[in-house]
Design a protein around this motif. Structure first.
Motif, mmCIF file in Angstrom:
data_model
loop_
_atom_site.group_PDB
_atom_site.id
_atom_site.type_symbol
_atom_site.label_atom_id
_atom_site.label_comp_id
_atom_site.label_asym_id
_atom_site.label_seq_id
_atom_site.Cartn_x
_atom_site.Cartn_y
_atom_site.Cartn_z
ATOM 1 N N HIS A 76 23.717 64.705 49.943
ATOM 2 C CA HIS A 76 22.424 64.462 50.573
ATOM 3 C C HIS A 76 21.684 63.293 49.944
ATOM 4 N N ALA A 77 21.867 63.088 48.641
ATOM 5 C CA ALA A 77 21.206 61.968 47.972
ATOM 6 C C ALA A 77 21.776 60.643 48.451
ATOM 7 N N ASP A 78 23.087 60.576 48.646
ATOM 8 C CA ASP A 78 23.700 59.363 49.182
ATOM 9 C C ASP A 78 23.192 59.071 50.592
ATOM 10 N N VAL A 79 23.034 60.117 51.394
ATOM 11 C CA VAL A 79 22.560 59.914 52.765
ATOM 12 C C VAL A 79 21.198 59.232 52.751
ATOM 13 N N LEU A 80 20.267 59.756 51.971
ATOM 14 C CA LEU A 80 18.941 59.144 51.893
ATOM 15 C C LEU A 80 19.025 57.717 51.355
ATOM 16 N N LYS A 81 19.723 57.548 50.249
ATOM 17 C CA LYS A 81 19.818 56.230 49.614
ATOM 18 C C LYS A 81 20.415 55.201 50.556
ATOM 19 N N HIS A 82 21.478 55.553 51.238
ATOM 20 C CA HIS A 82 22.195 54.580 52.049
ATOM 21 C C HIS A 82 21.520 54.319 53.393
ATOM 22 N N ILE A 83 20.769 55.272 53.905
ATOM 23 C CA ILE A 83 19.955 54.986 55.084
ATOM 24 C C ILE A 83 18.900 53.941 54.740
ATOM 25 N N VAL A 84 18.219 54.135 53.620
ATOM 26 C CA VAL A 84 17.204 53.170 53.195
ATOM 27 C C VAL A 84 17.840 51.807 52.940
ATOM 28 N N LEU A 85 18.959 51.779 52.247
ATOM 29 C CA LEU A 85 19.620 50.508 51.945
ATOM 30 C C LEU A 85 20.050 49.788 53.221
ATOM 31 N N THR A 86 20.602 50.525 54.176
ATOM 32 C CA THR A 86 21.031 49.913 55.430
ATOM 33 C C THR A 86 19.866 49.245 56.139
ATOM 34 N N GLN A 87 18.708 49.887 56.144
ATOM 35 C CA GLN A 87 17.550 49.317 56.816
ATOM 36 C C GLN A 87 17.031 48.064 56.097
ATOM 37 N N ILE A 88 17.089 48.065 54.780
ATOM 38 C CA ILE A 88 16.673 46.877 54.029
ATOM 39 C C ILE A 88 17.600 45.706 54.336
ATOM 40 N N LEU A 89 18.895 45.965 54.332
ATOM 41 C CA LEU A 89 19.865 44.905 54.611
ATOM 42 C C LEU A 89 19.688 44.357 56.029
ATOM 43 N N ARG A 90 19.478 45.228 56.986
ATOM 44 C CA ARG A 90 19.273 44.781 58.358
ATOM 45 C C ARG A 90 18.046 43.870 58.452
ATOM 46 N N TYR A 91 17.007 44.223 57.732
ATOM 47 C CA TYR A 91 15.794 43.401 57.757
ATOM 48 C C TYR A 91 16.053 42.024 57.141
ATOM 49 N N PHE A 92 16.753 42.002 56.012
ATOM 50 C CA PHE A 92 17.046 40.717 55.356
ATOM 51 C C PHE A 92 17.912 39.823 56.237
ATOM 52 N N ASN A 93 18.717 40.414 57.094
ATOM 53 C CA ASN A 93 19.586 39.627 57.971
ATOM 54 C C ASN A 93 18.827 38.938 59.102
#
Length: 285
Positions: free
Chosen positions: A13-30
């Motif tokens: 569950h911790a990976d799910v939260l962490k990686h959802i947030v990370l994915t959204q940050i990366l999408r924004y930077f792109n």
């Protein structure tokens, strides 16, 4: 010192939260053509086999990625995260789970750079092998360091483009990690105040874990987002991970709205008991 292996916890569950947030940050930077650096201070092995002996020993992924894998009508942020994982499991069967470096690999463009730190000798070797298997392009844009990411960060900020995402997610098995997160961030913000810093932390019954978010708020300045997800009440003996949090300094302006939609959905799909809950705090001056 080298006992921690993320393979036991991959996809929880911790990976799910962490990686959802990370994915959204990366999408924004792109969204901007200007290149950026992704700097991971605790990269791990990069890829994990959920049918392997480490993941199967505790089966933590069953209460994490497996609980959202087949969910219908997920929020957009969850859908973006699942798309990354489905790309690594093209037959539709959940087996391979990406660590943070692979979330970045699947999102970064050719002009972007990755700087990956991993102290565990075996994990560092597996990470290098996995990156090599990705091919020439990934090797060209990536530098890997079998050393302490806390100490190594200062040599890499600010990057030439002055755009970077720094992920800080130690195991916290050593309680000194809590202090080191604060010390490292204080130095990093002095060197590179406009960088995006994403800090993961565990929810455990330890004073240092409960104090860390307040310490980060004091460091963060005028722009931060703090999202936490508790999946159950703490165990009576005080042991175990009952939730986790992500604290992002200089977050994308879109992140808060995305998390408002995502966190309640995660509670409903990952919550174990009536104490499952989320919190979302932010400051944007």
């Amino acid at each position: 010192m080298f006992s921690y292996r993320h393979g036991f916890h991959a996809g929880n569950h911790a990976d799910v939260l962490k990686h959802i947030v990370l994915t959204q940050i990366l999408r924004y930077f792109n969204q901007k053509d200007t290149p950026y650096w992704f700097i991971d201070l605790h990269a791990g092995a990069g890829l994990y086999d959920l049918e392997g002996q480490w993941a199967q020993k505790k089966g933590e992924y069953l209460g994490g990625i497996a609980s959202v894998w087949g969910a219908k009508n997920p929020p957009a942020a969850v859908l973006h995260y699942l798309d990354v994982i489905k790309g690594l499991n093209p037959d539709g069967e959940l087996r391979i789970y990406p660590g943070s470096p692979w979330i970045a690999f699947e999102s970064c463009r050719e002009q972007d750079k990755l700087r990956l730190f991993e102290m565990h000798p075996s994990e560092a070797d597996i990470l290098r092998m996995n990156v090599e298997h990705r091919g020439t392009q990934s090797l060209r844009q990536t530098n890997m360091y079998a050393e302490d990411g806390f100490a190594g960060l200062k040599a890499h900020i600010p990057p030439p483009s002055r755009r970077a995402i720094v992920l800080i997610d130690p195991s916290y098995e050593d309680k000194n990690d809590y202090r080191q997160v604060v010390v490292t961030l204080k130095d990093a913000l002095a060197r590179f105040p406009t960088g995006c810093y994403a800090v993961w932390y565990p929810q455990v019954l330890r004073r240092e874990a409960q104090d860390l978010p307040r310490q980060l708020e004091r460091l963060a300045g005028k722009s931060w987002t703090h999202a936490s997800l508790s999946i159950q009440k703490p165990a009576p003996d005080g042991l175990g991970l009952y939730g986790s949090g992500m604290f992002v300094i200089n977050p994308p302006w879109t992140l808060n709205a995305e998390l408002k939609q995502t966190l309640p959905w995660l509670v409903s799909h990952l919550g174990v008991d009536a104490r499952a809950a989320y919190k979302l705090d932010f400051l944007d001056k």
